[in-house]
Design a protein around this motif. Structure first.
Motif, PDB file in Angstrom:
ATOM      1  N   SER A 350      20.483  -3.093  12.875  1.00 23.31           N
ATOM      2  CA  SER A 350      21.529  -3.853  13.287  1.00 23.31           C
ATOM      3  C   SER A 350      22.675  -2.896  13.547  1.00 23.31           C
ATOM      4  O   SER A 350      23.060  -2.073  13.018  1.00 23.31           O
ATOM      5  CB  SER A 350      22.104  -4.832  12.255  1.00 23.31           C
ATOM      6  N   MET A 351      23.238  -3.078  14.753  1.00 24.66           N
ATOM      7  CA  MET A 351      24.410  -2.114  15.385  1.00 24.66           C
ATOM      8  C   MET A 351      25.678  -2.710  15.141  1.00 24.66           C
ATOM      9  O   MET A 351      26.727  -1.964  15.506  1.00 24.66           O
ATOM     10  CB  MET A 351      24.115  -1.434  16.602  1.00 24.66           C
ATOM     11  N   VAL A 355      29.203  -0.191  15.461  1.00 20.45           N
ATOM     12  CA  VAL A 355      29.819  -0.133  16.872  1.00 20.45           C
ATOM     13  C   VAL A 355      30.739  -1.105  16.768  1.00 20.45           C
ATOM     14  O   VAL A 355      30.493  -2.217  16.903  1.00 20.45           O
ATOM     15  CB  VAL A 355      28.527  -0.060  17.796  1.00 20.45           C
ATOM     16  N   PRO A 356      31.980  -0.646  16.741  1.00 21.16           N
ATOM     17  CA  PRO A 356      33.160  -1.826  16.696  1.00 21.16           C
ATOM     18  C   PRO A 356      33.240  -2.656  17.886  1.00 21.16           C
ATOM     19  O   PRO A 356      33.936  -3.540  17.805  1.00 21.16           O
ATOM     20  CB  PRO A 356      34.352  -0.760  16.554  1.00 21.16           C
ATOM     21  N   THR A 357      32.831  -2.029  19.016  1.00 18.80           N
ATOM     22  CA  THR A 357      32.962  -2.804  20.347  1.00 18.80           C
ATOM     23  C   THR A 357      32.138  -3.919  20.302  1.00 18.80           C
ATOM     24  O   THR A 357      32.277  -4.545  21.380  1.00 18.80           O
ATOM     25  CB  THR A 357      32.877  -1.938  21.745  1.00 18.80           C
ATOM     26  N   ASP A 396      29.197   3.425  23.828  1.00 25.42           N
ATOM     27  CA  ASP A 396      28.614   2.804  22.662  1.00 25.42           C
ATOM     28  C   ASP A 396      27.251   2.178  23.216  1.00 25.42           C
ATOM     29  O   ASP A 396      26.481   2.214  22.307  1.00 25.42           O
ATOM     30  CB  ASP A 396      29.645   1.581  22.505  1.00 25.42           C
ATOM     31  N   ILE A 397      27.245   1.870  24.464  1.00 19.78           N
ATOM     32  CA  ILE A 397      25.765   1.321  24.847  1.00 19.78           C
ATOM     33  C   ILE A 397      24.756   2.348  24.867  1.00 19.78           C
ATOM     34  O   ILE A 397      23.757   2.331  24.254  1.00 19.78           O
ATOM     35  CB  ILE A 397      25.983   0.775  26.368  1.00 19.78           C
ATOM     36  N   GLN A 398      25.174   3.713  25.291  1.00 18.25           N
ATOM     37  CA  GLN A 398      24.272   4.930  25.081  1.00 18.25           C
ATOM     38  C   GLN A 398      23.937   5.100  23.663  1.00 18.25           C
ATOM     39  O   GLN A 398      22.790   5.433  23.412  1.00 18.25           O
ATOM     40  CB  GLN A 398      25.003   6.145  25.724  1.00 18.25           C
ATOM     41  N   HIS A 399      24.848   4.944  22.584  1.00 19.12           N
ATOM     42  CA  HIS A 399      24.867   5.087  21.379  1.00 19.12           C
ATOM     43  C   HIS A 399      23.814   4.150  20.648  1.00 19.12           C
ATOM     44  O   HIS A 399      22.866   4.498  19.993  1.00 19.12           O
ATOM     45  CB  HIS A 399      26.157   5.028  20.589  1.00 19.12           C
ATOM     46  N   ILE A 400      23.846   3.045  21.034  1.00 22.27           N
ATOM     47  CA  ILE A 400      22.923   1.915  20.837  1.00 22.27           C
ATOM     48  C   ILE A 400      21.485   2.225  21.176  1.00 22.27           C
ATOM     49  O   ILE A 400      20.572   2.185  20.581  1.00 22.27           O
ATOM     50  CB  ILE A 400      23.393   0.406  21.120  1.00 22.27           C
ATOM     51  N   ILE A 401      21.436   2.576  22.497  1.00 21.33           N
ATOM     52  CA  ILE A 401      20.080   2.890  23.097  1.00 21.33           C
ATOM     53  C   ILE A 401      19.613   4.145  22.241  1.00 21.33           C
ATOM     54  O   ILE A 401      18.090   4.121  21.700  1.00 21.33           O
ATOM     55  CB  ILE A 401      20.152   3.354  24.549  1.00 21.33           C
ATOM     56  N   GLU A 402      20.230   5.122  21.733  1.00 22.47           N
ATOM     57  CA  GLU A 402      19.874   6.181  21.101  1.00 22.47           C
ATOM     58  C   GLU A 402      19.393   5.757  19.541  1.00 22.47           C
ATOM     59  O   GLU A 402      18.478   6.610  18.978  1.00 22.47           O
ATOM     60  CB  GLU A 402      20.809   7.366  21.205  1.00 22.47           C
TER      61      GLU A 402
END
Length: 413
Positions: A350-351, A355-357, A396-402
């Protein structure tokens, strides 16, 4: 007024899924108007109005069966009275609704009008005639003719259905041998070929008023693209673009497309390319609300429910759109299911906490079985809606993908 609604969208009561929560037919005034429904089994769950206030209710097996829908609406008209408006918000039902209107002489868009934003050949020709930059394109005729035209367009190129949606049936074709092979496996009359444009894909979502103007629109930039999502299982997302000179040009381009196609009183979903040289090139347009998490993010950022605005317009109600008083951004991301077979979830991350956004997160629970079928609105490996500054949301989207992880176990078919 007698309004008949065609609905194929379900609603969910498990407090996890937000799909279709904005298609609120129950908010129509069922006392002031006579409102009837033609639905399939899933669409029946999307009708939340009190049944005692519904004029008529018909369940069909297949809402794309034109004869069955015609018979159902004709029967409703016989029992309740003449139909003033026939409502269809799903892209897959726009043509059916148009044909039923023509067959039963119901007011509203006819097939010729709907083809301008459903038929990809028609829309591109109209725009090209109006001076809008579109990819070079041609209908698929016989194999030899199509192969000859394809040589002029150049490889690689795109083969796509004339009236498709969500990148289904779209193929990147590398050479003539591949094109001939594909054409032998499909009904070529339903397909077209077009120039492959090298650029970043953007989408514009908004509303076209009764004079084909665009009083409200939101520009977003895709992260990856719909074709990669469908064919390669790549994550798909987008980020709302904040004020810039490029955004202004994209907005003007959208207005030109809507005016050229004479799109009136409807939601719009436009996709376009921006090349490395910042040339804007048309991709395609739909007369509907954007899919995936697009409408939910727009409603969160701007307080505009495009489905409700469109529904009001269809029903002849006055449409009120709030003025933009700020320049917010946000984004969304769908991480698709990994397997083409049913799979049981063993573990997933779970992100939300890291990831605050993240505003909304939908991830499957351990032990849950993922059905391999379904489009953007099914339960995937992960679905996210984020709110924040454009650059931060994209990061943040790139962080979730990674960093997102899911472990599944395949089940026997």
């Amino acid at each position: 007024m007698h309004i008949v609604v065609l609905n194929r969208w379900p609603r969910f009561s498990d407090e996890r899924r937000w799909d279709n929560e904005l298609e609120r037919f129950e908010d129509l005034d069922h006392d002031r108007h006579q409102i009837s429904y033609v639905v399939d089994a899933e669409g029946a769950t999307g009708v939340l109005a009190d049944r005692s206030h519904i004029a008529d209710f018909v369940i069909l097996e297949d809402l794309t069966d034109l004869a069955a829908v015609c018979d159902a609406v004709r029967g409703i008209a016989d029992r309740v009275g003449p139909v003033d408006h026939l409502v269809a918000l799903s892209e897959y039902l726009l043509e059916v609704a148009a044909q039923v209107r023509e067959e039963l002489e119901i007011p509203g868009p006819r097939p010729a009008e709907v083809s301008t934003y459903r038929n990809k050949l028609t829309m591109k020709q109209l725009l090209a005639d109006a001076g809008v930059r579109v990819p070079r394109f041609a209908p698929c005729a016989d194999v030899e003719t199509t192969a000859r035209v394809a040589r002029d367009i150049g490889y690689p190129l795109i083969l796509k259905p004339v009236a498709g949606a969500a990148s289904k049936g779209v193929h990147r074709v590398a050479d003539e041998a591949s094109l001939r092979s594909w054409l032998e496996s499909v009904d070529s009359a339903d397909y077209q070929i077009e120039e492959l444009i090298d650029g970043t894909v953007y989408h514009v979502d908004g509303f076209a008023d009764h004079e084909a103007r665009v009083p409200f629109q939101v520009v977003s930039r895709y992260i990856n693209d719909c074709l990669a999502f469908e064919t390669s299982g790549e994550p798909l997302g987008s980020v709302v673009v904040q004020e810039s000179a490029l955004r202004e040009r994209v907005e003007e381009f959208a207005r030109a497309c809507v005016a050229a196609l004479d799109m009136r009183s409807m939601a719009i979903h436009l996709e376009l390319f921006v090349t490395q040289d910042e040339e804007i090139v048309f991709l395609e347009i739909a007369g509907r609300v954007g899919g995936a998490e697009v409408p939910h993010l727009i409603n969160r950022l701007f307080g505009v429910n495009l489905s409700w605005v469109w529904l009001q317009a269809i029903c002849g109600e006055p449409v009120s759109l709030p003025a933009k008083t700020s320049d917010p951004s946000g984004g969304w991301l769908i991480i698709p299911k990994r397997d083409r077979l049913p799979a049981k979830v063993i573990h997933r991350t779970s992100m939300r906490g890291s990831v605050p956004t993240v505003w909304r997160e939908l991830v499957p629970s351990p032990g849950e079985v993922l059905d391999p079928d379904g489009s953007y609105d099914s339960i995937h490996s992960g679905r996210y809606i984020l709110v924040g500054d454009e650059a931060q949301v994209e990061a943040d989207i790139q962080h979730i993908i990674e960093n997102f992880r899911i472990e599944t176990s395949l089940l026997p078919v």
